[in-house]
Design a protein around this motif. Structure first.
Motif, PDB file in Angstrom:
ATOM      1  N   ASN A 135       1.289  -7.464 -29.299  1.00  0.00           N
ATOM      2  CA  ASN A 135      -0.081  -7.201 -28.852  1.00  0.00           C
ATOM      3  C   ASN A 135      -0.985  -8.349 -29.301  1.00  0.00           C
ATOM      4  N   LYS A 136      -0.860  -9.465 -28.615  1.00  0.00           N
ATOM      5  CA  LYS A 136      -1.562 -10.700 -28.999  1.00  0.00           C
ATOM      6  C   LYS A 136      -3.086 -10.544 -28.968  1.00  0.00           C
ATOM      7  N   ASN A 137      -3.618  -9.792 -27.989  1.00  0.00           N
ATOM      8  CA  ASN A 137      -5.071  -9.622 -27.911  1.00  0.00           C
ATOM      9  C   ASN A 137      -5.618  -8.890 -29.134  1.00  0.00           C
ATOM     10  N   SER A 138      -4.921  -7.836 -29.568  1.00  0.00           N
ATOM     11  CA  SER A 138      -5.381  -7.092 -30.749  1.00  0.00           C
ATOM     12  C   SER A 138      -5.229  -7.913 -32.019  1.00  0.00           C
ATOM     13  N   ILE A 139      -4.137  -8.642 -32.128  1.00  0.00           N
ATOM     14  CA  ILE A 139      -3.941  -9.495 -33.310  1.00  0.00           C
ATOM     15  C   ILE A 139      -5.086 -10.508 -33.395  1.00  0.00           C
ATOM     16  N   PHE A 147      -9.464  -9.540 -40.762  1.00  0.00           N
ATOM     17  CA  PHE A 147      -8.365  -8.697 -41.206  1.00  0.00           C
ATOM     18  C   PHE A 147      -7.200  -9.628 -41.545  1.00  0.00           C
ATOM     19  N   LYS A 148      -6.520  -9.330 -42.642  1.00  0.00           N
ATOM     20  CA  LYS A 148      -5.402 -10.147 -43.096  1.00  0.00           C
ATOM     21  C   LYS A 148      -4.084  -9.408 -42.889  1.00  0.00           C
ATOM     22  N   LYS A 149      -3.088 -10.152 -42.435  1.00  0.00           N
ATOM     23  CA  LYS A 149      -1.737  -9.608 -42.287  1.00  0.00           C
ATOM     24  C   LYS A 149      -1.155  -9.425 -43.685  1.00  0.00           C
TER      25      LYS A 149
END
Length: 173
Positions: A135-139, A147-149
């Protein structure tokens, strides 16, 4: 509430007249993966949900707000707080924009408004989001808002016959 009013959108509580929009969104199979839904919802069930949507976040542990285009009052999406935990001052966040309104900045503005609301009004310490790796758009949206992974849940989502990894993102105040 001024905290939930932006330049192009407002975030507002669900109203009985949102039933048709909610019915369309909840029964759109293309959204089922992100909402963890497997069966359609009846209008009767959604009407009952709307009748109970007034419950306080401290009671229900969740909050769903409608994203409304400011100039037209058109319903364009929803943004949710879920797994609200007042003791640990955290909540999950999810967002859905109707396909006709994507890529116009509405999700970014809604996320910004909700972040501000949760940190300044609910006094949360952190928010988290669960996003599949495809989900590239949400990422992109969540990383744009700092927001951090923090981790990957392997084979977490089973969708369309395959397992997908899910990334856990956190935003700490």
């Amino acid at each position: 509430m001024m905290l939930l009013c932006g330049k192009k959108i407002n975030l507002r509580a669900l109203e009985p007249e949102d039933l048709e929009f909610l019915y369309q969104i909840e029964n759109n199979e293309s959204f089922w993966e992100v909402s963890h839904t497997q069966t359609p919802f009846s209008k009767y069930l959604l009407k009952q949900y709307l009748e109970n949507a007034h419950l306080d976040i401290y009671e229900s542990k969740q909050l769903r707000l409608l994203i409304e285009e400011k100039s037209t009052k058109k319903q364009i999406g929803m943004i949710d707080l879920f797994d609200f935990n007042p003791q640990h001052k955290r909540a999950g966040i999810g967002i859905l924009i109707h396909p006709n309104y994507q890529q116009q900045g509405f999700a970014s503005e809604a996320l910004s408004l909700l972040i501000n609301y949760t940190f300044s009004y609910l006094h949360l310490h952190q928010l988290f989001a669960n996003i599949t790796t495809d989900n590239k758009n949400s990422i992109s949206l969540f990383t744009k808002h700092n927001f951090k992974k923090v981790g990957i849940k392997k084979d977490w989502i089973f969708s369309e016959g395959i397992f997908k990894d899910e990334i856990l993102f956190q935003l700490i105040k």
